[in-house]
Motif scaffolding. Structure first.
Motif, mmCIF file in Angstrom:
data_model
loop_
_atom_site.group_PDB
_atom_site.id
_atom_site.type_symbol
_atom_site.label_atom_id
_atom_site.label_comp_id
_atom_site.label_asym_id
_atom_site.label_seq_id
_atom_site.Cartn_x
_atom_site.Cartn_y
_atom_site.Cartn_z
ATOM 1 N N TRP A 58 33.784 42.905 32.590
ATOM 2 C CA TRP A 58 32.966 41.743 32.282
ATOM 3 C C TRP A 58 31.745 41.689 33.181
ATOM 4 O O TRP A 58 31.820 41.995 34.351
ATOM 5 N N THR A 59 30.654 41.282 32.586
ATOM 6 C CA THR A 59 29.437 41.153 33.379
ATOM 7 C C THR A 59 29.488 39.897 34.235
ATOM 8 O O THR A 59 29.038 39.885 35.364
ATOM 9 N N THR A 60 30.003 38.852 33.659
ATOM 10 C CA THR A 60 30.032 37.582 34.370
ATOM 11 C C THR A 60 31.384 36.929 34.148
ATOM 12 O O THR A 60 31.924 36.985 33.036
ATOM 13 N N ILE A 61 31.897 36.333 35.187
ATOM 14 C CA ILE A 61 33.116 35.542 35.039
ATOM 15 C C ILE A 61 32.833 34.174 35.611
ATOM 16 O O ILE A 61 32.369 34.039 36.739
#
Lengths: 285, 434
Positions: free
Chosen positions: A10-13
């Protein structure tokens, strides 16, 4: 919960607010263009529709210096370590100006930008960083004025001895910036909850100036009060600045080290508070 | 690599009501004073019936409760719901403006959110500077903006004014420039909040077109929050309906839109409680009740396409000598206003000025005029001479028109779908002339 392997996908969490310090240096770096555009915007916008434009940057310290010379030098007759009055006051004023403008402008970060912050995400720290850069430009312009005044006295007065301290000038200026930033973002974080801090800062900064050797030298301070002055990080900065150019003053290496430590502590507290507040402040502003 | 762009798991968001800036004592005093003076308690204003469902025992308000869904790459998803349903909160959490209270969101790809166009525009700066500034705020690098700059200026139709400070722009130019920057963002995931509600219709269309094109050609994932049901239904494939902070339905966009209308229709054919309406009356006239009836005088919500539909509403008039014009707005399920109809008798001698009393307005929508589908109606009462609106009840009544496919009045032998707004039975004359 999540295995490390999963995170990589994932790029962002986005998680609930947790932890105190999540400095995203990489993200700040990604937004470096934005920082410079903010700088440009602020710099261009300040003096739009003024006749004198950036000349104001120079007029303001000149008049302050004249006023200080008249009131503190000639009327109150506060000694200046036998440094020429104009040189003494101007050196203090440009350092203090840089510090106080960094502090005042960054202390407003969340409130003044809540409109933008509520609409789009970018690292919030870009705003205070751009502010200290914008003010650095102002400082440099005023610094050139100072150099002019300094050179005049250097060639006309015998007792001015610039020394090796000048080498450390960039670090000194950086320290002013970081101190203003650190303290400013502490105030800006606190004002999201309680606006009182903004009012407090308004007159607090004035008192602080008189608690810093701007209109008097450190050597005039009685020993019993000295500790208080040494704990004020701006004291050593202003005194060192003067000492580097003129060769006079009451500063010592110890004072400077204490000042650096204070600056670092304030900056860390500021970053901690800021990174904590920035995630959720939209809910309370 | 998986094909999920956004995964939302059990996301909830809590807001504390009014605790932050009001000491309890102050609030108590305020409520106490309101009670004594017989006014409405200012601290209970927010507690309408709908919202109280979202407040738990500890007095915490849950703007979002336990939302979970996944979005695939390349999906165009519409999020709908009434005001306060939690749409904007959800979008704010996904765009990192605020954090969820619990739950987790995982995002795969570069994300840009457009909760507004022209964020950070500075009036003193030129159009050119603002393009760079706005682009950078939205996450673009200077190099990317350089590459797109000419395209952006072209799209905005600003032309040679690009170096003029934007404070000298007309509002139309301002919006066009702002939108042009936004339209040239190249994130893999785009969040849009009602931003299309700006600009003139032609430019809006251009933007929608650009958006559709991008999502089709470049596989961009778009999350779109809007009140405009017709743009949701026409742009999006999938629709998510939120209500009181919870997910109500996750289906096709058209399905969600339909559900939205059905869900909000606790009152359908008949209504006599107007406390939730925009304005139920003033010192001159107020609405009492309204209903939809068929030609037999029976309240109905489903009509055969050939049937007349009769809208009836009663209102009381409490002051003499005002000319009152009842009127209705009729919308289809996509939110397109199809009819405005006014009881429009002219009144040169003042004879129609109403005396005090209770009046009934009746409007007949003839059969064979509307297409099949669902419709909703706003009821209004105006005095146009003074341009006063006495009451407005939006979305007061709903009905559905069904096409039994039995007769041949409009349909003839055609058995397909009618992709039209109205389906009037027009007069045709065909004869042999040679």
């Amino acid at each position: 919960m999540i295995s490390p392997k999963n995170i990589d996908q994932w790029t962002t969490i986005i998680k609930p607010r947790s932890g105190w310090l999540e400095l995203k240096i990489g993200e700040l770096f990604h937004y470096r263009d934005l920082i410079m555009l903010f700088v440009k915007r602020d710099f261009v916008a300040i003096y739009k529709q003024t006749i004198l434009g950036p000349i104001w940057f120079i007029i303001q310290p000149i008049f302050s210096t004249l006023a200080f010379t008249l009131i503190f030098g000639n009327v109150a007759k506060i000694p200046t370590d036998s440094i020429p009055h104009a040189l003494f006051y101007l050196s203090g004023i440009i350092c203090w100006n840089y510090f106080s403008s960094c502090l005042i402008k960054t202390s407003d970060t969340f409130i003044a930008n809540s409109y933008i912050f509520g609409k789009v995400y970018f690292p919030r720290l870009t705003v205070p960083i751009s502010i200290i850069i914008t003010n650095l430009i102002t400082f440099l312009i005023q610094f050139i004025l100072f150099i002019g005044v300094f050179l005049y006295y250097y060639y006309t007065q015998p007792n001015i001895h610039p020394n090796v301290g000048i080498v450390f000038l960039p670090f000194l200026i950086m320290q002013i910036a970081l101190l203003g930033l650190g303290f400013g973002i502490i105030i800006s974080s606190l004002t999201t909850r309680y606006r009182d801090f903004n009012y407090l800062l308004g007159f607090g900064i004035q008192l602080w100036m008189y608690g810093t050797p701007i209109v008097y030298p450190l050597t005039e301070i009685p020993d019993k009060w000295k500790l208080l002055f040494i704990l004020n990080p701006m004291t050593a900065i202003v005194e060192t600045f003067r000492y580097s150019f003129i060769g006079k003053g009451g500063v010592s290496a110890l004072y400077l080290i204490i000042s650096v430590i204070m600056t670092i502590i304030l900056l860390i507290i500021g970053l901690l508070l800021f990174s904590r507040v920035e995630k959720n402040f939209m809910d309370t502003v | 690599m998986n094909d999920i762009a956004i995964e939302i798991e059990n996301v909830s968001k809590e807001y504390r009501l009014g605790i932050i800036n009001h000491g309890m004592l102050y609030k108590d005093l305020q409520s106490w004073w309101a009670k004594i003076t017989g006014k409405e308690d200012p601290n209970s204003l927010i507690m309408s019936n709908d919202i109280s469902k979202q407040i738990d025992k500890q007095g915490r308000f849950w703007a979002l409760q336990d939302i979970s869904f996944k979005i695939k790459k390349g999906d165009l998803i519409g999020i709908i719901g009434r005001n306060g349903a939690g749409k904007s909160t959800l979008l704010k959490i996904i765009s990192k403006i605020t954090t969820p209270t619990s739950g987790i969101i995982k995002i795969n790809g570069r994300i840009s959110s457009l909760l507004e166009v022209g964020t950070g525009f500075h009036p003193e700066l030129s159009g050119r500077d603002n393009v760079y500034l706005n682009g950078a705020i939205l996450g673009m690098k200077k190099r990317e903006i350089n590459n797109k700059f000419d395209e952006i200026v072209d799209f905005s139709e600003i032309g040679k004014f690009i170096d003029t400070p934007v404070k000298r722009y007309s509002s139309g130019m301002y919006v066009r420039l702002a939108f042009a920057v936004a339209a040239h963002l190249q994130p893999e995931i785009l969040l849009l909040d009602e931003v299309l509600a700006v600009g003139d219709a032609r430019f809006q269309k251009k933007c929608l077109g650009k958006m559709e094109e991008v999502s089709k050609n470049e596989g961009r994932t778009i999350l779109f929050v809007s009140h405009n049901m017709s743009s949701i239904a026409s742009l999006c494939k999938r629709g998510i309906l939120l209500g009181n902070g919870r997910m109500v339905i996750d289906s096709s966009a058209v399905g969600a839109v339909q559900h939205y209308y059905m869900e909000n229709s606790s009152f359908l054919g008949e209504i006599s409680d107007f406390k939730d309406s925009e304005k139920s009356g003033d010192d001159i006239a107020s609405i009492l009740n309204a209903k939809i009836i068929n030609s037999q005088g029976v309240v109905a919500t489903e009509f055969n396409i050939h049937e007349d539909i009769i809208i009836e509403y009663e209102y009381s008039v409490t002051k003499d000598n005002h000319k009152l014009n009842p009127n209705i707005n009729l919308y289809n399920i996509q939110g397109v206003r199809i009819i405005i109809s006014i009881d429009s008798l002219l009144d040169p001698d003042g004879a129609l000025k109403k005396k005090k009393g209770v009046y009934k307005a009746r409007c007949i929508i003839p059969g064979n005029l509307l297409n099949d589908g669902s419709y909703y109606i706003d009821l209004l009462l105006h005095t146009y001479e003074t341009n006063t609106c006495h009451f407005v009840v939006r979305d007061a009544l709903r009905f559905t028109i069904v096409d039994p496919m039995d007769e041949t009045k409009t349909r003839g032998d055609y058995r397909g779908e009618w992709a039209v707004l109205i389906r009037p039975a027009l007069k045709w004359e065909c004869e042999k002339i040679k």
